[in-house]
Design a protein around this motif. Structure first.
Motif, mmCIF file in Angstrom:
data_model
loop_
_atom_site.group_PDB
_atom_site.id
_atom_site.type_symbol
_atom_site.label_atom_id
_atom_site.label_comp_id
_atom_site.label_asym_id
_atom_site.label_seq_id
_atom_site.Cartn_x
_atom_site.Cartn_y
_atom_site.Cartn_z
ATOM 1 N N ALA A 80 0.806 -1.224 0.000
ATOM 2 C CA ALA A 80 0.000 0.000 0.000
ATOM 3 C C ALA A 80 0.841 1.276 0.000
ATOM 4 C CB ALA A 80 -0.971 -0.018 1.177
ATOM 5 N N TYR A 136 -6.074 -2.308 -2.999
ATOM 6 C CA TYR A 136 -6.372 -1.696 -1.691
ATOM 7 C C TYR A 136 -7.665 -0.884 -1.666
ATOM 8 C CZ TYR A 136 -1.654 -3.295 -1.182
ATOM 9 O OH TYR A 136 -0.538 -4.107 -1.172
ATOM 10 N N ALA A 139 -9.503 -1.762 1.442
ATOM 11 C CA ALA A 139 -8.716 -1.888 2.672
ATOM 12 C C ALA A 139 -9.032 -0.817 3.701
ATOM 13 C CB ALA A 139 -7.227 -1.861 2.344
ATOM 14 N N GLY A 143 -5.123 0.057 5.035
ATOM 15 C CA GLY A 143 -4.139 0.286 3.991
ATOM 16 C C GLY A 143 -3.256 1.485 4.257
ATOM 17 N N VAL A 200 -5.200 -7.443 2.410
ATOM 18 C CA VAL A 200 -6.372 -7.107 1.603
ATOM 19 C C VAL A 200 -7.557 -8.000 1.970
ATOM 20 C CG1 VAL A 200 -7.270 -7.205 -0.755
ATOM 21 C CG2 VAL A 200 -5.050 -6.137 -0.315
#
Length: 218
Positions: A80, A136, A139, A143, A200
């Motif tokens: 990320a 992401y 996320a 993230g 994830v």
């Protein structure tokens, strides 16, 4: 995964001419996000007219190799923090608020150059549905900074849940195609791709639609 049904569902998200919606497709590395997104865009343009949908990959916002080296992230490329999340967010906001008649050029990631490239994709003024994909998108705060704001820009978010064995084979093949030998490919997947994937998979909010890929990859 019923691809015809997914095309129909994406078409249902598409607003009338003059409007624009954003559909996100998230998933772990190797899930098949880009294949699904490109296929949806092609099918929607056939159904709704040329330019009705456009593909916008998050991977266009990979930091360059020079910036990854500067930040000490070369061994974590694809994580990320190795993306320009604020640049990606700015693009999504621009796409949502685009002035009529204004084309928007979109970057991509080149797996031969191993670098991001500018302006490979085009969103036309007629585009009504943006299909964007990346690891992401679902996320959120897990993230890191910026990813929750990315989620807020999406009218709908799908998560592509692909069996780990299928993803592993795809990721190894990707690394071998990129020039790594068998040992280096295995090490990269185990120490980078798989940890990214576990993050994830662990953060999929209840409002995210999960699309399951069967063990045969269908």
């Amino acid at each position: 995964m019923d691809r015809q049904q997914l095309v129909a569902d994406a078409a249902a998200l598409t607003p009338p001419p003059g409007g624009r919606a954003l559909l996100g497709i998230a998933g772990a590395p190797g899930a098949g996000k880009s294949t699904l997104a490109v296929g949806l865009v092609g099918a929607l343009c056939e159904r709704l007219g040329p330019g009705a949908a456009a593909y916008v990959p998050m991977d266009g916002f990979h930091l360059s190799n020079a910036q990854l080296e500067r930040l000490g992230l070369s061994s974590r490329k694809g994580s990320a923090p190795s993306f320009d999340v604020w640049g990606y967010l700015a693009l999504l906001r621009r796409l949502r608020a685009a002035t009529p008649g204004e084309p928007v050029y979109v970057p991509d990631y080149d797996r031969t150059l191993h670098e991001p490239v500018a302006a490979r994709h085009l969103v036309t003024p007629e585009t009504r549905l943006i299909v964007t994909e990346g690891n992401y998108l679902a996320a959120g705060a897990a993230g890191g900074p910026g990813w929750s704001e990315v989620r807020e820009q999406l009218d709908a978010l799908w998560f592509l849940a692909t069996p780990d064995a299928i993803r592993d084979a795809r990721l190894l093949a990707r690394q071998r195609a990129g020039g790594r030998d068998a040992g280096s490919a295995r090490a990269w997947v185990d120490t980078n791709d798989h940890p990214n994937g576990e993050l994830v998979k662990a953060h999929v909010a209840p409002d995210v639609r999960v699309i399951t890929v069967d063990p045969n990859g269908a």
